[in-house]
Design a protein around this motif. Structure first.
Motif, PDB file in Angstrom:
ATOM      1  N   LEU A  79       4.663  19.603 -30.284  1.00  0.00           N
ATOM      2  CA  LEU A  79       5.608  18.147 -28.897  1.00  0.00           C
ATOM      3  C   LEU A  79       7.192  18.577 -29.388  1.00  0.00           C
ATOM      4  CD1 LEU A  79       2.813  15.371 -28.760  1.00  0.00           C
ATOM      5  CD2 LEU A  79       3.102  17.196 -27.209  1.00  0.00           C
ATOM      6  N   THR A  80       7.657  18.833 -30.876  1.00  0.00           N
ATOM      7  CA  THR A  80       8.656  18.688 -30.748  1.00  0.00           C
ATOM      8  C   THR A  80       9.448  20.129 -30.692  1.00  0.00           C
ATOM      9  OG1 THR A  80       9.058  17.060 -32.642  1.00  0.00           O
ATOM     10  CG2 THR A  80      10.644  17.868 -32.269  1.00  0.00           C
ATOM     11  N   TRP A  81       9.201  21.175 -31.074  1.00  0.00           N
ATOM     12  CA  TRP A  81       9.161  22.447 -30.747  1.00  0.00           C
ATOM     13  C   TRP A  81       8.842  22.515 -29.210  1.00  0.00           C
ATOM     14  CZ3 TRP A  81       9.376  25.840 -34.593  1.00  0.00           C
ATOM     15  CH2 TRP A  81      10.110  26.625 -33.967  1.00  0.00           C
ATOM     16  N   MET A  82       7.884  22.085 -28.606  1.00  0.00           N
ATOM     17  CA  MET A  82       7.719  21.960 -27.153  1.00  0.00           C
ATOM     18  C   MET A  82       8.852  21.773 -25.534  1.00  0.00           C
ATOM     19  SD  MET A  82       3.792  22.289 -27.134  1.00  0.00           S
ATOM     20  CE  MET A  82       3.896  21.369 -24.852  1.00  0.00           C
ATOM     21  N   GLU A  83       9.081  20.381 -27.071  1.00  0.00           N
ATOM     22  CA  GLU A  83      10.401  19.546 -26.092  1.00  0.00           C
ATOM     23  C   GLU A  83      11.581  20.384 -26.452  1.00  0.00           C
ATOM     24  OE1 GLU A  83      13.145  17.102 -23.744  1.00  0.00           O
ATOM     25  OE2 GLU A  83      11.673  17.304 -23.919  1.00  0.00           O
ATOM     26  N   PHE A  84      12.249  21.150 -27.811  1.00  0.00           N
ATOM     27  CA  PHE A  84      13.714  22.221 -27.542  1.00  0.00           C
ATOM     28  C   PHE A  84      13.397  23.303 -27.087  1.00  0.00           C
ATOM     29  CE2 PHE A  84      14.498  19.888 -32.340  1.00  0.00           C
ATOM     30  CZ  PHE A  84      14.524  19.238 -31.757  1.00  0.00           C
ATOM     31  N   ALA A  85      12.175  23.629 -27.070  1.00  0.00           N
ATOM     32  CA  ALA A  85      12.134  24.937 -26.317  1.00  0.00           C
ATOM     33  C   ALA A  85      12.132  24.477 -24.533  1.00  0.00           C
ATOM     34  CB  ALA A  85      11.265  25.502 -26.591  1.00  0.00           C
ATOM     35  N   VAL A  86      11.792  23.976 -24.001  1.00  0.00           N
ATOM     36  CA  VAL A  86      11.328  24.428 -22.765  1.00  0.00           C
ATOM     37  C   VAL A  86      11.700  22.759 -21.852  1.00  0.00           C
ATOM     38  CG1 VAL A  86       9.906  25.676 -22.262  1.00  0.00           C
ATOM     39  CG2 VAL A  86       8.848  23.756 -22.804  1.00  0.00           C
ATOM     40  N   GLY A  87      12.136  21.605 -22.674  1.00  0.00           N
ATOM     41  CA  GLY A  87      12.391  20.434 -22.476  1.00  0.00           C
ATOM     42  C   GLY A  87      10.879  19.641 -20.972  1.00  0.00           C
ATOM     43  N   LEU A  88      10.082  19.787 -22.458  1.00  0.00           N
ATOM     44  CA  LEU A  88       8.628  18.751 -22.119  1.00  0.00           C
ATOM     45  C   LEU A  88       8.804  17.809 -21.144  1.00  0.00           C
ATOM     46  CD1 LEU A  88       5.424  20.596 -21.744  1.00  0.00           C
ATOM     47  CD2 LEU A  88       5.803  18.514 -23.338  1.00  0.00           C
ATOM     48  N   PHE A  89       9.809  16.807 -21.926  1.00  0.00           N
ATOM     49  CA  PHE A  89       9.616  15.810 -21.519  1.00  0.00           C
ATOM     50  C   PHE A  89      11.078  15.395 -20.752  1.00  0.00           C
ATOM     51  CE2 PHE A  89       7.049  15.939 -25.616  1.00  0.00           C
ATOM     52  CZ  PHE A  89       5.831  15.575 -25.025  1.00  0.00           C
ATOM     53  N   GLY A  90      11.813  16.395 -20.642  1.00  0.00           N
ATOM     54  CA  GLY A  90      13.209  16.520 -20.160  1.00  0.00           C
ATOM     55  C   GLY A  90      14.680  15.300 -21.159  1.00  0.00           C
ATOM     56  N   THR A  91      14.526  15.540 -22.263  1.00  0.00           N
ATOM     57  CA  THR A  91      15.442  14.588 -22.954  1.00  0.00           C
ATOM     58  C   THR A  91      16.764  15.895 -23.424  1.00  0.00           C
ATOM     59  OG1 THR A  91      14.656  15.603 -25.037  1.00  0.00           O
ATOM     60  CG2 THR A  91      13.354  13.254 -24.613  1.00  0.00           C
ATOM     61  N   PRO A  92      17.671  14.840 -23.652  1.00  0.00           N
ATOM     62  CA  PRO A  92      18.466  15.707 -23.549  1.00  0.00           C
ATOM     63  C   PRO A  92      18.799  16.776 -24.724  1.00  0.00           C
ATOM     64  CG  PRO A  92      19.314  13.491 -23.736  1.00  0.00           C
ATOM     65  CD  PRO A  92      17.555  13.192 -23.587  1.00  0.00           C
ATOM     66  N   PHE A  93      17.664  16.698 -25.844  1.00  0.00           N
ATOM     67  CA  PHE A  93      17.713  18.026 -26.306  1.00  0.00           C
ATOM     68  C   PHE A  93      17.502  18.975 -26.083  1.00  0.00           C
ATOM     69  CE2 PHE A  93      17.125  13.875 -29.072  1.00  0.00           C
ATOM     70  CZ  PHE A  93      18.148  13.648 -29.307  1.00  0.00           C
ATOM     71  N   ALA A  94      16.455  18.701 -24.648  1.00  0.00           N
ATOM     72  CA  ALA A  94      15.422  20.514 -24.339  1.00  0.00           C
ATOM     73  C   ALA A  94      16.063  21.579 -24.044  1.00  0.00           C
ATOM     74  CB  ALA A  94      14.981  19.634 -22.546  1.00  0.00           C
ATOM     75  N   GLY A  95      16.644  22.330 -23.753  1.00  0.00           N
ATOM     76  CA  GLY A  95      16.658  23.687 -24.527  1.00  0.00           C
ATOM     77  C   GLY A  95      16.874  24.864 -22.981  1.00  0.00           C
ATOM     78  N   SER A  96      16.560  24.190 -21.900  1.00  0.00           N
ATOM     79  CA  SER A  96      16.685  24.468 -20.793  1.00  0.00           C
ATOM     80  C   SER A  96      17.859  24.288 -19.949  1.00  0.00           C
ATOM     81  CB  SER A  96      15.146  24.240 -19.702  1.00  0.00           C
ATOM     82  OG  SER A  96      14.816  22.837 -19.890  1.00  0.00           O
TER      83      SER A  96
END
Length: 96
Positions: A79-96
């Motif tokens: 889940l962390t990897w997905m968040e960093f890669a595509v912004g699954l949850f929309g946090t400021p850490f998202a890569g998109s």
């Protein structure tokens, strides 16, 4: 049956192999463009997960709890990897 040392070697070899594949992809593919900070974050995530799994394997005695805890740790990694890669949850850490 694998010895404890062999199990530990496998636990840490998997992230090393994954990082090696990422380095090769970065060298030989135009679509794969990681910066040094991307490699640093991936290394921290992968080897940190390996350390936690190894710690669980050494400390927890009940086999069922070991498996469940390792699954939870791997799900958090995914889940962390997905968040960093595509912004699954929309946090400021998202890569998109």
């Amino acid at each position: 049956m694998m010895t404890q040392k062999q199990k530990t070697t496998v636990i840490y070899a998997v992230p090393a192999i994954l990082m090696g594949i990422a380095v090769l992809g970065n060298l030989f593919s135009k679509e794969f463009s990681w910066s040094s900070s991307d490699f640093l974050i991936a290394g921290i995530l992968l080897f940190g997960t390996a350390m936690i799994v190894d710690l669980i394997r050494r400390i927890v005695k009940n086999k069922t709890y070991k498996i469940l805890l390792c699954i939870v740790v791997l799900l958090v990694l995914i889940l962390t990897w997905m968040e960093f890669a595509v912004g699954l949850f929309g946090t400021p850490f998202a890569g998109s």
